[in-house]
Design a protein around this motif. Structure first.
Motif, PDB file in Angstrom:
ATOM      1  N   ILE A   1      -6.066   1.563  -7.791  1.00 27.12           N
ATOM      2  CA  ILE A   1      -6.150   2.871  -7.158  1.00 27.12           C
ATOM      3  C   ILE A   1      -7.204   2.847  -6.058  1.00 27.12           C
ATOM      4  N   VAL A   2      -6.795   3.318  -4.888  1.00 25.49           N
ATOM      5  CA  VAL A   2      -7.709   3.451  -3.748  1.00 25.49           C
ATOM      6  C   VAL A   2      -7.853   4.945  -3.477  1.00 25.49           C
ATOM      7  N   GLU A   3      -9.028   5.475  -3.684  1.00 24.33           N
ATOM      8  CA  GLU A   3      -9.219   6.918  -3.594  1.00 24.33           C
ATOM      9  C   GLU A   3      -9.258   7.409  -2.152  1.00 24.33           C
ATOM     10  N   ALA A   4      -8.654   8.560  -1.955  1.00 24.69           N
ATOM     11  CA  ALA A   4      -8.683   9.275  -0.677  1.00 24.69           C
ATOM     12  C   ALA A   4      -8.800  10.758  -1.006  1.00 24.69           C
ATOM     13  N   SER A   5      -9.706  11.442  -0.368  1.00 24.01           N
ATOM     14  CA  SER A   5     -10.028  12.817  -0.763  1.00 24.01           C
ATOM     15  C   SER A   5      -9.149  13.873  -0.106  1.00 24.01           C
ATOM     16  N   GLU A   6      -8.410  13.491   0.958  1.00 26.43           N
ATOM     17  CA  GLU A   6      -7.630  14.482   1.704  1.00 26.43           C
ATOM     18  C   GLU A   6      -6.151  14.111   1.731  1.00 26.43           C
ATOM     19  N   VAL A   7      -5.323  15.117   2.075  1.00 27.10           N
ATOM     20  CA  VAL A   7      -3.875  14.928   2.139  1.00 27.10           C
ATOM     21  C   VAL A   7      -3.354  15.500   3.455  1.00 27.10           C
TER      22      VAL A   7
ATOM     23  N   ASP B   1     -10.138  11.031   5.897  1.00 29.32           N
ATOM     24  CA  ASP B   1     -10.061  10.363   4.598  1.00 29.32           C
ATOM     25  C   ASP B   1      -8.768  10.756   3.891  1.00 29.32           C
ATOM     26  N   SER B   2      -7.715  10.938   4.673  1.00 23.43           N
ATOM     27  CA  SER B   2      -6.423  11.296   4.090  1.00 23.43           C
ATOM     28  C   SER B   2      -5.782  10.082   3.432  1.00 23.43           C
ATOM     29  N   SER B   3      -4.914  10.333   2.459  1.00 23.31           N
ATOM     30  CA  SER B   3      -4.221   9.236   1.775  1.00 23.31           C
ATOM     31  C   SER B   3      -3.353   8.448   2.748  1.00 23.31           C
ATOM     32  N   MET B   4      -2.751   9.135   3.723  1.00 25.14           N
ATOM     33  CA  MET B   4      -1.919   8.451   4.705  1.00 25.14           C
ATOM     34  C   MET B   4      -2.751   7.499   5.554  1.00 25.14           C
ATOM     35  N   ARG B   5      -3.875   7.976   6.032  1.00 22.64           N
ATOM     36  CA  ARG B   5      -4.735   7.155   6.888  1.00 22.64           C
ATOM     37  C   ARG B   5      -5.289   5.958   6.121  1.00 22.64           C
ATOM     38  N   VAL B   6      -5.751   6.192   4.910  1.00 22.02           N
ATOM     39  CA  VAL B   6      -6.312   5.112   4.101  1.00 22.02           C
ATOM     40  C   VAL B   6      -5.235   4.084   3.749  1.00 22.02           C
ATOM     41  N   ALA B   7      -4.022   4.560   3.443  1.00 24.04           N
ATOM     42  CA  ALA B   7      -2.931   3.639   3.097  1.00 24.04           C
ATOM     43  C   ALA B   7      -2.559   2.753   4.279  1.00 24.04           C
ATOM     44  N   ILE B   8      -2.466   3.340   5.467  1.00 22.55           N
ATOM     45  CA  ILE B   8      -2.164   2.544   6.659  1.00 22.55           C
ATOM     46  C   ILE B   8      -3.279   1.546   6.928  1.00 22.55           C
ATOM     47  N   GLY B   9      -4.516   1.977   6.720  1.00 21.23           N
ATOM     48  CA  GLY B   9      -5.661   1.094   6.952  1.00 21.23           C
ATOM     49  C   GLY B   9      -5.645  -0.161   6.103  1.00 21.23           C
ATOM     50  N   GLN B  10      -4.933  -0.124   4.979  1.00 21.00           N
ATOM     51  CA  GLN B  10      -4.891  -1.296   4.098  1.00 21.00           C
ATOM     52  C   GLN B  10      -4.132  -2.471   4.721  1.00 21.00           C
ATOM     53  N   VAL B  11      -3.262  -2.199   5.706  1.00 27.39           N
ATOM     54  CA  VAL B  11      -2.499  -3.287   6.334  1.00 27.39           C
ATOM     55  C   VAL B  11      -3.117  -3.736   7.658  1.00 27.39           C
ATOM     56  N   LYS B  12      -4.273  -3.171   7.982  1.00 27.64           N
ATOM     57  CA  LYS B  12      -4.941  -3.556   9.221  1.00 27.64           C
ATOM     58  C   LYS B  12      -5.685  -4.866   9.024  1.00 27.64           C
TER      59      LYS B  12
ATOM     60  N   SER C   1       0.852  -1.188   0.000  1.00 29.89           N
ATOM     61  CA  SER C   1       0.000   0.000   0.000  1.00 29.89           C
ATOM     62  C   SER C   1       0.888   1.238   0.000  1.00 29.89           C
ATOM     63  N   VAL C   2       0.606   2.186  -0.908  1.00 29.48           N
ATOM     64  CA  VAL C   2       1.474   3.356  -1.079  1.00 29.48           C
ATOM     65  C   VAL C   2       0.675   4.639  -0.876  1.00 29.48           C
ATOM     66  N   ASP C   3       1.145   5.457   0.060  1.00 27.12           N
ATOM     67  CA  ASP C   3       0.594   6.801   0.227  1.00 27.12           C
ATOM     68  C   ASP C   3       1.225   7.682  -0.855  1.00 27.12           C
TER      69      ASP C   3
ATOM     70  N   VAL D   1      -2.740   4.868  -3.225  1.00 28.12           N
ATOM     71  CA  VAL D   1      -3.740   5.592  -2.448  1.00 28.12           C
ATOM     72  C   VAL D   1      -3.547   7.094  -2.632  1.00 28.12           C
ATOM     73  N   GLY D   2      -4.641   7.785  -3.008  1.00 27.40           N
ATOM     74  CA  GLY D   2      -4.557   9.226  -3.179  1.00 27.40           C
ATOM     75  C   GLY D   2      -5.761   9.785  -3.895  1.00 27.40           C
ATOM     76  N   GLN D   3      -5.675  11.035  -4.276  1.00 30.21           N
ATOM     77  CA  GLN D   3      -6.767  11.702  -4.970  1.00 30.21           C
ATOM     78  C   GLN D   3      -6.840  11.206  -6.408  1.00 30.21           C
ATOM     79  N   ALA D   4      -8.053  10.951  -6.868  1.00 32.62           N
ATOM     80  CA  ALA D   4      -8.264  10.289  -8.153  1.00 32.62           C
ATOM     81  C   ALA D   4      -7.616  11.040  -9.311  1.00 32.62           C
ATOM     82  N   GLU D   5      -7.770  12.357  -9.344  1.00 30.63           N
ATOM     83  CA  GLU D   5      -7.219  13.118 -10.469  1.00 30.63           C
ATOM     84  C   GLU D   5      -5.698  13.087 -10.485  1.00 30.63           C
ATOM     85  N   ALA D   6      -5.086  13.030  -9.312  1.00 32.76           N
ATOM     86  CA  ALA D   6      -3.624  13.014  -9.240  1.00 32.76           C
ATOM     87  C   ALA D   6      -3.049  11.669  -9.675  1.00 32.76           C
TER      88      ALA D   6
END
Length: 355
Positions: free
Chosen positions: A53-59, A75-86, A4-6, A36-41
């Motif tokens: 791609i796992v979307e996250a709306s905040e940074v 809903d930050s990319s960091m939080r969502v990325a860490i959540g993937q290993v839970k 999982s990549v922030d 993990v990150g904002q869809a447009e980026a």
């Protein structure tokens, strides 16, 4: 192995993380990535093979306080990325490891909140390797996750560092040094003196192989396999070493480009210079492991370029492939029974803000 990549973290965000991910995938045909990150980026990577791609709306920015990352940006990319290993009782983790170049304090706090620490460990610690004179590496922790530490915390860091080196390098009893202003036991702050006492007691019980106090230059001498310190001191030592390596490289370049004669000498010495540059290039030591968690999290420098971030991805991949989490957990559990404990609340304790 799935990582999982922030992709939004760090000073440069997707302009660095995406090229690094592309290079990593090319070098590891059996690996998969969760971007993990904002869809447009991340739109450019939508059709990449072995990627999702796992979307996250905040940074979480490099300047965000910990409470902002924890309570406001849910809903930050960091939080969502860490959540993937839970991993939960009824659902396995989506990824085997997580990598981020984001805010160190926020990463520490979110990882501790989402993944929890191993039983008996109060605070996670950042550990990475630094080159030494023996053509090997010295593992140093903590490097910025915990600014203020008690003696008991430093003892726990020693246990975690020993477990890491034993698992990764195959050393059954790696030596541990306590970073101090001198080798004598009477030197240092009261916390360091108390930590020295605890480490000697642990050594006498056969829990760790305590070498004794070491000084800053011992990191590069390779005096001990592991050097333990608090996050404030460790981060300063790390950034100082990186700056010194950069200065040496700059000095050498200046001297070899002074005139036509020195430039001719440089051509002859180029193979040696390139090897030297590679050995002191801090980017090749990127990827600090956040030890003590119930999941694998790796931190890359906030200023990482694509090469440094790719190295961090490689470290996370190798750690997951060698079952580092399980091996370190087993070794920590085997020794924690005899260690002194501290009574910290379940809430997130003081964490470093080093980027």
């Amino acid at each position: 192995m799935r990582i999982s990549v922030d992709c939004m973290g760090g000073d440069h965000g997707p302009s660095v993380t995406l090229p690094a991910c592309q290079a990593f995938l090319a070098a590891h045909p059996e690996a998969e990535l969760l971007l993990v990150g904002q869809a447009e980026a991340l739109a450019v990577a939508r059709d990449w093979p072995r990627c999702r791609i796992v979307e996250a709306s905040e940074v979480v920015t490099m300047d965000d306080p910990v409470e902002v990352a924890l309570r406001r940006k849910k809903d930050s990319s960091m939080r969502v990325a860490i959540g993937q290993v839970k991993c939960t009782a009824d659902q396995p983790a989506a990824a085997h490891a997580c990598v981020s170049a984001g805010n160190t304090g926020a990463l520490m706090a979110l990882a501790r909140y989402l993944l929890k620490t191993v039983e008996g460990i109060d605070r996670p610690a950042l550990a990475t390797v630094m080159p030494n004179q023996h053509d090997g590496f010295t593992t140093v922790l903590d490097l910025g996750a915990n600014v203020d530490c008690t003696a008991e915390h430093l003892l726990q860091f020693a246990v975690m560092g020993s477990a890491l080196v034993s698992a990764v390098d195959g050393k059954p009893s790696p030596s541990v040094g306590l970073l101090n202003i001198g080798e004598e036991v009477i030197k240092g702050s009261e916390v360091i003196k108390r930590a020295g006492e605890l480490l000697r007691q642990a050594h006498e019980r056969g829990l760790i192989n305590f070498h004794g106090n070491v000084e800053g230059n011992d990191i590069f001498k390779g005096t001990s396999d592991i050097v333990v310190c608090d996050g404030f001191v460790g981060n300063v030592a790390l950034k100082t070493a990186e700056g010194l390596a950069g200065m040496f490289a700059s000095f050498i370049k200046q001297e070899f480009t002074r005139n036509i004669l020195t430039k001719m000498v440089a051509l002859v010495a180029m193979p040696v210079l390139n090897r030297f540059k590679r050995r002191v290039d801090h980017r090749r030591y990127s990827g600090a492991a956040l030890l003590g968690l119930r999941g694998l999290v790796f931190k890359s420098h906030g200023s990482s370029d694509a090469l440094a971030f790719e190295v961090a991805l490689n470290r996370a991949y190798d750690a997951a492939r060698h079952r580092l989490l399980e091996r370190v957990h087993d070794q920590i559990a085997a020794t924690l029974v005899s260690l002194p404990t501290t009574a910290e609340p379940a809430a997130v304790a003081d964490v470093g803000q080093a980027a």
